[in-house]
Design a protein around this motif. Structure first.
Motif, mmCIF file in Angstrom:
data_model
loop_
_atom_site.group_PDB
_atom_site.id
_atom_site.type_symbol
_atom_site.label_atom_id
_atom_site.label_comp_id
_atom_site.label_asym_id
_atom_site.label_seq_id
_atom_site.Cartn_x
_atom_site.Cartn_y
_atom_site.Cartn_z
ATOM 1 N N ASP A 295 0.351 -0.774 -0.084
ATOM 2 C CA ASP A 295 -0.095 0.379 0.052
ATOM 3 C C ASP A 295 0.941 1.429 -0.308
ATOM 4 O OD1 ASP A 295 -2.369 -1.351 0.271
ATOM 5 O OD2 ASP A 295 -2.923 -1.583 1.583
ATOM 6 N N ALA A 296 1.829 1.333 0.948
ATOM 7 C CA ALA A 296 2.561 2.401 0.814
ATOM 8 C C ALA A 296 3.216 2.830 -0.639
ATOM 9 C CB ALA A 296 3.537 2.233 1.703
ATOM 10 N N THR A 297 3.701 1.847 -1.155
ATOM 11 C CA THR A 297 4.372 1.931 -2.100
ATOM 12 C C THR A 297 3.329 2.128 -3.572
ATOM 13 O OG1 THR A 297 6.012 0.399 -2.215
ATOM 14 C CG2 THR A 297 5.261 1.127 -4.393
ATOM 15 N N ALA A 298 1.594 1.757 -3.302
ATOM 16 C CA ALA A 298 0.664 2.524 -4.516
ATOM 17 C C ALA A 298 0.332 3.355 -4.211
ATOM 18 C CB ALA A 298 -0.020 1.246 -4.110
ATOM 19 N N LYS A 299 -0.091 3.872 -2.609
ATOM 20 C CA LYS A 299 0.124 5.028 -2.704
ATOM 21 C C LYS A 299 1.321 6.666 -3.053
ATOM 22 C CE LYS A 299 -2.719 4.290 1.441
ATOM 23 N NZ LYS A 299 -2.420 4.621 2.937
ATOM 24 N N LYS A 300 2.215 6.338 -2.995
ATOM 25 C CA LYS A 300 3.795 6.640 -3.611
ATOM 26 C C LYS A 300 3.264 7.127 -4.927
ATOM 27 C CE LYS A 300 8.393 6.643 -3.857
ATOM 28 N NZ LYS A 300 9.989 5.961 -3.910
ATOM 29 N N TYR A 301 3.291 5.777 -5.652
ATOM 30 C CA TYR A 301 3.149 6.111 -7.298
ATOM 31 C C TYR A 301 1.874 6.823 -7.765
ATOM 32 C CZ TYR A 301 6.122 2.214 -8.634
ATOM 33 O OH TYR A 301 7.661 1.511 -8.233
ATOM 34 N N LEU A 302 0.780 7.062 -6.314
ATOM 35 C CA LEU A 302 -0.732 7.876 -7.209
ATOM 36 C C LEU A 302 -0.016 9.109 -7.154
ATOM 37 C CD1 LEU A 302 -3.716 5.984 -5.091
ATOM 38 C CD2 LEU A 302 -3.017 6.436 -7.767
ATOM 39 N N ARG A 303 0.443 9.668 -5.841
ATOM 40 C CA ARG A 303 1.582 11.172 -5.547
ATOM 41 C C ARG A 303 1.993 11.336 -6.923
ATOM 42 N NH1 ARG A 303 2.224 9.197 -0.266
ATOM 43 N NH2 ARG A 303 4.306 9.149 -0.743
ATOM 44 N N TYR A 304 2.098 10.682 -7.529
ATOM 45 C CA TYR A 304 3.346 10.853 -9.506
ATOM 46 C C TYR A 304 2.266 10.367 -10.373
ATOM 47 C CZ TYR A 304 7.684 10.944 -6.884
ATOM 48 O OH TYR A 304 8.859 11.676 -5.522
ATOM 49 N N GLY A 305 0.834 10.658 -9.287
ATOM 50 C CA GLY A 305 0.312 10.313 -11.029
ATOM 51 C C GLY A 305 0.428 8.783 -11.872
ATOM 52 N N ILE A 306 0.687 7.631 -10.641
ATOM 53 C CA ILE A 306 0.469 6.624 -11.659
ATOM 54 C C ILE A 306 -0.458 6.098 -10.632
ATOM 55 C CG2 ILE A 306 1.618 4.596 -11.960
ATOM 56 C CD1 ILE A 306 4.353 6.260 -12.194
#
Length: 202
Positions: free
Chosen positions: A142-153
Protein backbone atom coordinates in the motif's frame (compact mmCIF):
# COMPACT_ATOMS: atom_id res chain seq x y z
CA UNK A 1 -28.95 -42.38 20.02
CA UNK A 2 -25.23 -41.79 20.29
CA UNK A 3 -24.67 -43.58 16.98
CA UNK A 4 -27.27 -41.39 15.31
CA UNK A 5 -25.68 -38.25 16.76
CA UNK A 6 -22.25 -39.31 15.53
CA UNK A 7 -23.54 -40.00 12.01
CA UNK A 8 -25.34 -36.68 11.95
CA UNK A 9 -22.15 -34.92 13.04
CA UNK A 10 -20.11 -36.59 10.29
CA UNK A 11 -22.77 -35.69 7.70
CA UNK A 12 -22.70 -32.05 8.76
CA UNK A 13 -18.91 -31.99 8.46
CA UNK A 14 -19.05 -33.49 4.97
CA UNK A 15 -21.67 -30.98 3.85
CA UNK A 16 -19.73 -28.09 5.33
CA UNK A 17 -16.36 -29.07 3.83
CA UNK A 18 -17.01 -27.85 0.24
CA UNK A 19 -18.33 -24.53 1.52
CA UNK A 20 -15.27 -24.07 3.68
CA UNK A 21 -13.02 -24.87 0.74
CA UNK A 22 -14.78 -22.32 -1.46
CA UNK A 23 -14.44 -19.53 1.07
CA UNK A 24 -10.80 -20.21 1.93
CA UNK A 25 -8.60 -17.18 1.15
CA UNK A 26 -6.36 -17.37 -1.90
CA UNK A 27 -2.64 -17.77 -1.23
CA UNK A 28 -0.66 -14.51 -1.30
CA UNK A 29 0.63 -13.48 -4.71
CA UNK A 30 4.41 -13.48 -4.49
CA UNK A 31 7.12 -13.58 -7.15
CA UNK A 32 10.03 -16.02 -7.48
CA UNK A 33 12.30 -17.02 -10.34
CA UNK A 34 11.81 -20.13 -12.43
CA UNK A 35 14.96 -22.24 -12.54
CA UNK A 36 17.07 -22.85 -15.59
CA UNK A 37 16.39 -26.34 -16.92
CA UNK A 38 12.73 -26.41 -15.97
CA UNK A 39 9.96 -26.66 -18.56
CA UNK A 40 8.60 -23.22 -19.46
CA UNK A 41 4.86 -22.87 -18.79
CA UNK A 42 2.80 -22.88 -21.97
CA UNK A 43 0.81 -19.73 -22.69
CA UNK A 44 -1.53 -18.14 -25.22
CA UNK A 45 -2.43 -14.52 -25.73
CA UNK A 46 -2.91 -11.74 -28.25
CA UNK A 47 -0.67 -8.89 -29.20
CA UNK A 48 -1.80 -5.27 -29.42
CA UNK A 49 -3.05 -5.84 -32.98
CA UNK A 50 -5.16 -8.83 -31.92
CA UNK A 51 -2.83 -11.42 -33.45
CA UNK A 52 -2.54 -14.74 -31.57
CA UNK A 53 0.67 -15.39 -29.67
CA UNK A 54 1.22 -18.97 -28.49
CA UNK A 55 4.45 -20.33 -27.05
CA UNK A 56 4.02 -23.80 -28.57
CA UNK A 57 3.68 -22.41 -32.08
CA UNK A 58 6.57 -19.98 -31.65
CA UNK A 59 8.92 -22.72 -30.49
CA UNK A 60 8.37 -24.57 -33.76
CA UNK A 61 10.27 -21.72 -35.45
CA UNK A 62 13.06 -21.21 -32.92
CA UNK A 63 13.91 -20.22 -29.35
CA UNK A 64 11.77 -17.61 -27.61
CA UNK A 65 12.98 -14.67 -25.54
CA UNK A 66 10.26 -13.73 -23.06
CA UNK A 67 10.27 -10.33 -21.37
CA UNK A 68 7.98 -8.92 -18.69
CA UNK A 69 7.55 -5.18 -18.19
CA UNK A 70 5.60 -2.98 -15.80
CA UNK A 71 4.02 -0.25 -17.90
CA UNK A 72 4.40 2.74 -20.20
CA UNK A 73 4.74 4.95 -17.12
CA UNK A 74 8.02 3.23 -16.12
CA UNK A 75 11.11 4.95 -17.60
CA UNK A 76 13.24 1.85 -16.95
CA UNK A 77 10.82 -0.28 -18.97
CA UNK A 78 10.75 2.21 -21.82
CA UNK A 79 14.54 2.31 -21.90
CA UNK A 80 14.78 -1.48 -21.89
CA UNK A 81 12.25 -1.92 -24.70
CA UNK A 82 13.84 0.85 -26.77
CA UNK A 83 17.25 -0.81 -26.45
CA UNK A 84 15.68 -4.15 -27.29
CA UNK A 85 14.15 -2.69 -30.44
CA UNK A 86 17.44 -1.08 -31.45
CA UNK A 87 19.28 -4.40 -31.04
CA UNK A 88 16.48 -6.72 -32.12
CA UNK A 89 18.41 -7.99 -35.13
CA UNK A 90 21.12 -9.32 -32.81
CA UNK A 91 18.56 -11.75 -31.39
CA UNK A 92 16.58 -12.53 -34.53
CA UNK A 93 19.84 -13.33 -36.35
CA UNK A 94 20.18 -16.22 -33.90
CA UNK A 95 16.71 -17.46 -34.84
CA UNK A 96 15.05 -16.09 -31.71
CA UNK A 97 11.57 -14.63 -31.45
CA UNK A 98 10.88 -11.94 -28.88
CA UNK A 99 7.63 -11.81 -26.91
CA UNK A 100 6.85 -9.21 -24.28
CA UNK A 101 4.17 -9.58 -21.58
CA UNK A 102 2.61 -6.83 -19.50
CA UNK A 103 -0.38 -6.30 -17.21
CA UNK A 104 -1.13 -2.86 -18.68
CA UNK A 105 -4.25 -2.30 -20.78
CA UNK A 106 -4.15 -2.31 -24.60
CA UNK A 107 -4.54 1.49 -24.65
CA UNK A 108 -1.40 1.82 -22.54
CA UNK A 109 0.41 -0.75 -24.67
CA UNK A 110 -0.25 1.57 -27.61
CA UNK A 111 1.54 4.32 -25.69
CA UNK A 112 4.44 1.96 -24.96
CA UNK A 113 4.78 1.16 -28.66
CA UNK A 114 4.73 4.88 -29.51
CA UNK A 115 7.46 5.59 -26.96
CA UNK A 116 9.74 2.65 -27.78
CA UNK A 117 8.97 1.94 -31.47
CA UNK A 118 8.56 -1.71 -30.48
CA UNK A 119 7.94 -4.01 -33.45
CA UNK A 120 7.80 -7.24 -31.43
CA UNK A 121 4.53 -8.63 -30.05
CA UNK A 122 3.42 -7.21 -26.70
CA UNK A 123 0.79 -9.33 -24.95
CA UNK A 124 -1.75 -7.88 -22.54
CA UNK A 125 -1.91 -10.42 -19.71
CA UNK A 126 -5.44 -9.41 -18.80
CA UNK A 127 -6.13 -12.09 -16.19
CA UNK A 128 -2.48 -12.40 -15.08
CA UNK A 129 -2.37 -16.01 -16.26
CA UNK A 130 1.08 -15.72 -17.84
CA UNK A 131 2.56 -13.63 -15.03
CA UNK A 132 1.30 -16.11 -12.44
CA UNK A 133 2.58 -19.10 -14.41
CA UNK A 134 6.06 -17.54 -14.60
CA UNK A 135 5.79 -16.33 -10.99
CA UNK A 136 6.60 -12.73 -11.87
CA UNK A 137 3.38 -11.23 -10.47
CA UNK A 138 3.27 -9.69 -7.00
CA UNK A 139 0.98 -7.40 -5.03
CA UNK A 140 2.42 -3.92 -4.55
CA UNK A 141 2.34 -2.84 -0.91
CA UNK A 142 0.00 0.00 0.00
CA UNK A 143 2.78 2.46 0.84
CA UNK A 144 4.38 2.02 -2.59
CA UNK A 145 1.02 2.20 -4.38
CA UNK A 146 0.24 5.49 -2.59
CA UNK A 147 3.68 6.82 -3.51
CA UNK A 148 3.00 6.03 -7.18
CA UNK A 149 -0.36 7.79 -6.92
CA UNK A 150 1.37 10.97 -5.80
CA UNK A 151 3.27 10.82 -9.11
CA UNK A 152 0.04 10.35 -11.04
CA UNK A 153 0.47 6.58 -11.53
CA UNK A 154 -2.71 4.67 -10.72
CA UNK A 155 -1.74 1.01 -11.04
CA UNK A 156 -5.30 -0.31 -10.83
CA UNK A 157 -6.39 2.02 -13.60
CA UNK A 158 -3.29 1.40 -15.72
CA UNK A 159 -3.84 -2.35 -15.60
CA UNK A 160 -7.63 -2.49 -15.42
CA UNK A 161 -7.47 -4.50 -12.20
CA UNK A 162 -8.96 -4.20 -8.73
CA UNK A 163 -5.56 -4.80 -7.10
CA UNK A 164 -2.19 -3.09 -7.31
CA UNK A 165 -0.27 -5.81 -9.14
CA UNK A 166 2.99 -5.61 -11.08
CA UNK A 167 5.46 -8.11 -12.54
CA UNK A 168 9.10 -8.40 -11.68
CA UNK A 169 10.66 -7.33 -15.03
CA UNK A 170 12.16 -10.75 -15.65
CA UNK A 171 13.66 -12.16 -18.86
CA UNK A 172 13.64 -15.82 -19.90
CA UNK A 173 15.22 -17.58 -22.88
CA UNK A 174 13.23 -20.69 -23.80
CA UNK A 175 14.85 -23.32 -26.01
CA UNK A 176 13.01 -25.22 -28.73
CA UNK A 177 12.83 -28.17 -26.36
CA UNK A 178 10.56 -26.03 -24.19
CA UNK A 179 13.05 -25.68 -21.35
CA UNK A 180 14.36 -22.47 -19.81
CA UNK A 181 17.96 -21.86 -20.92
CA UNK A 182 18.49 -18.46 -19.27
CA UNK A 183 16.71 -16.61 -16.50
CA UNK A 184 17.18 -13.04 -15.33
CA UNK A 185 15.07 -12.22 -12.29
CA UNK A 186 15.80 -9.22 -10.09
CA UNK A 187 13.21 -7.72 -7.77
CA UNK A 188 14.95 -4.36 -8.17
CA UNK A 189 13.12 -2.96 -11.23
CA UNK A 190 16.12 -0.79 -12.07
CA UNK A 191 18.16 -3.85 -13.00
CA UNK A 192 17.49 -5.50 -16.39
CA UNK A 193 19.08 -8.17 -18.54
CA UNK A 194 21.19 -6.73 -21.33
CA UNK A 195 20.70 -7.73 -24.96
CA UNK A 196 24.29 -9.01 -24.87
CA UNK A 197 23.47 -11.39 -22.01
CA UNK A 198 20.43 -12.68 -23.85
CA UNK A 199 22.38 -13.11 -27.10
CA UNK A 200 25.05 -15.10 -25.28
CA UNK A 201 22.37 -17.34 -23.81
CA UNK A 202 21.06 -18.03 -27.32
Amino acid sequence: MNTFSNLAGVLLLLLAAPALAQTAPAPPLTASALAVGTVAPAFKGQDAAGRPVELRQLLKKGPVVLYFYRGQWCPYCNKELSQLQDSLQVLTAKGAQVVVVTPETPANITQTVAKTKASFPIVHDRDLTIMKAYKTAFVVDDATAKKYLRYGINLKQANGLDQNILPVPATYVIGQDGKIKFAYFDADYRHRASVRQVAQAL
